[in-house]
Scaffold this active site. Structure first.
Site, PDB file in Angstrom:
ATOM      1  N   ILE A 143     -48.657 -28.881  17.930  1.00  0.00           N
ATOM      2  CA  ILE A 143     -49.648 -28.052  16.818  1.00  0.00           C
ATOM      3  C   ILE A 143     -50.254 -28.207  15.783  1.00  0.00           C
ATOM      4  O   ILE A 143     -51.788 -28.014  16.192  1.00  0.00           O
ATOM      5  CB  ILE A 143     -48.876 -26.405  16.553  1.00  0.00           C
ATOM      6  CG1 ILE A 143     -49.814 -25.107  16.670  1.00  0.00           C
ATOM      7  CG2 ILE A 143     -47.728 -27.264  15.175  1.00  0.00           C
ATOM      8  CD1 ILE A 143     -49.294 -24.174  16.593  1.00  0.00           C
ATOM      9  N   GLY A 158     -38.068 -29.203  14.114  1.00  0.00           N
ATOM     10  CA  GLY A 158     -39.409 -28.923  14.883  1.00  0.00           C
ATOM     11  C   GLY A 158     -40.425 -28.380  14.277  1.00  0.00           C
ATOM     12  O   GLY A 158     -41.299 -29.795  14.103  1.00  0.00           O
ATOM     13  N   VAL A 159     -41.113 -27.864  14.636  1.00  0.00           N
ATOM     14  CA  VAL A 159     -42.739 -27.724  14.104  1.00  0.00           C
ATOM     15  C   VAL A 159     -43.128 -27.069  12.203  1.00  0.00           C
ATOM     16  O   VAL A 159     -43.970 -27.780  11.943  1.00  0.00           O
ATOM     17  CB  VAL A 159     -42.993 -25.705  14.920  1.00  0.00           C
ATOM     18  CG1 VAL A 159     -44.711 -26.267  14.407  1.00  0.00           C
ATOM     19  CG2 VAL A 159     -43.329 -25.333  16.195  1.00  0.00           C
ATOM     20  N   ASP A 160     -42.089 -26.996  12.152  1.00  0.00           N
ATOM     21  CA  ASP A 160     -41.768 -26.926  10.741  1.00  0.00           C
ATOM     22  C   ASP A 160     -41.602 -28.181   9.989  1.00  0.00           C
ATOM     23  O   ASP A 160     -42.237 -28.522   8.750  1.00  0.00           O
ATOM     24  CB  ASP A 160     -40.575 -26.078  10.161  1.00  0.00           C
ATOM     25  CG  ASP A 160     -40.656 -25.239   9.030  1.00  0.00           C
ATOM     26  OD1 ASP A 160     -41.731 -25.645   8.067  1.00  0.00           O
ATOM     27  OD2 ASP A 160     -39.719 -25.063   8.365  1.00  0.00           O
TER      28      ASP A 160
END
Ligand code: AR6
Length: 196
Positions: A31, A52-54
């Site tokens: 992302i 993760g994404v964070d």
């Protein structure tokens, strides 16, 4: 489900849905590379960063992102806050820090409502900043354990509901799925919503 929309395939073969003046599309990838005006982070209630994404977003945005989130003092589950994008290059100007629920089967309906509202608040914050394109990860489906096949239609429907209202600054919602298997699950959910 009663939302007028058209199911199409984008030039790259990826499924896409046209709702009102907007489009929802799916891609596989990271992302951080989405190149949308806003990127949504799957954050936690303390907004203190994580994995993760964070973790990926904080690494790309740099330590200033913590300075941008700190004044909020946290965020309720099912809600979101919006900040600048730190060092993530243009066109990305904003990061939405959305807090999805930790899934539990015993609280399925509550978790579904919280996941939905995390998406709704994120999209409303994008409107306030006149964002035209926004990328979402599959919020809550990693560490927080939300079954992705259950989460996908909730996330997609929240985006469809938002776009169908018209007069929106958001014209493009991209779901960025990390693995081919996750992309497949979202593709199937999008196709069945498109037939609804
Ligand atoms: N780009 C897109 N998707 C990604 C990326 C990436 N770079 N990295 C992972 N995913 P998760 P949650 C996918 O765990 O479940 C954090 O520690 C991943 O495969 O990132 O909402 C926070 O600080 C999965 O499908 O978020 C919170 O404490 C999806 O993103 C907690 O995890 C979400 O996985 C939030 O858990």
């Amino acid at each position: 489900m009663g939302i007028a929309c058209t199911f199409e395939r984008a030039e790259d073969g990826m499924p896409e849905i046209v709702v009102g003046a907007g489009r929802i599309r799916l891609v596989q990838g990271d992302i951080v590379q989405a190149k949308t005006d806003a990127i949504v982070n799957a954050a936690n209630a303390s907004l203190a960063g994580g994995g993760g994404v964070d973790g990926a977003i904080h690494r790309a945005a740099g330590p200033e992102l913590y300075e941008l989130t700190r004044p909020f003092g946290g965020c309720a589950t099912g809600s979101a806050v919006i900040t600048g994008a730190g060092r993530i290059p243009l066109p990305t100007r904003f990061i939405v820090h959305a807090v999805g629920p930790r899934y539990s089967t015993a609280r399925d309906a509550e978790c579904a409502a919280l996941l939905r509202s995390a998406h709704e608040v994120s999209l409303r914050l994008c409107e306030e900043k006149a964002v035209e394109s926004v990328a979402f990860p599959a919020i809550s489906t990693g560490v927080y354990g939300f079954p992705i096949a259950r989460a996908a239609p909730i996330a997609l429907q929240a985006a469809m509901e938002h776009l169908k209202a018209g007069e929106r600054s958001v014209k493009r919602v991209v779901f960025v799925l990390f693995t081919p298997a996750d992309l497949q699950v979202f593709s199937e959910a999008l196709a069945s919503l498109g037939q609804g």
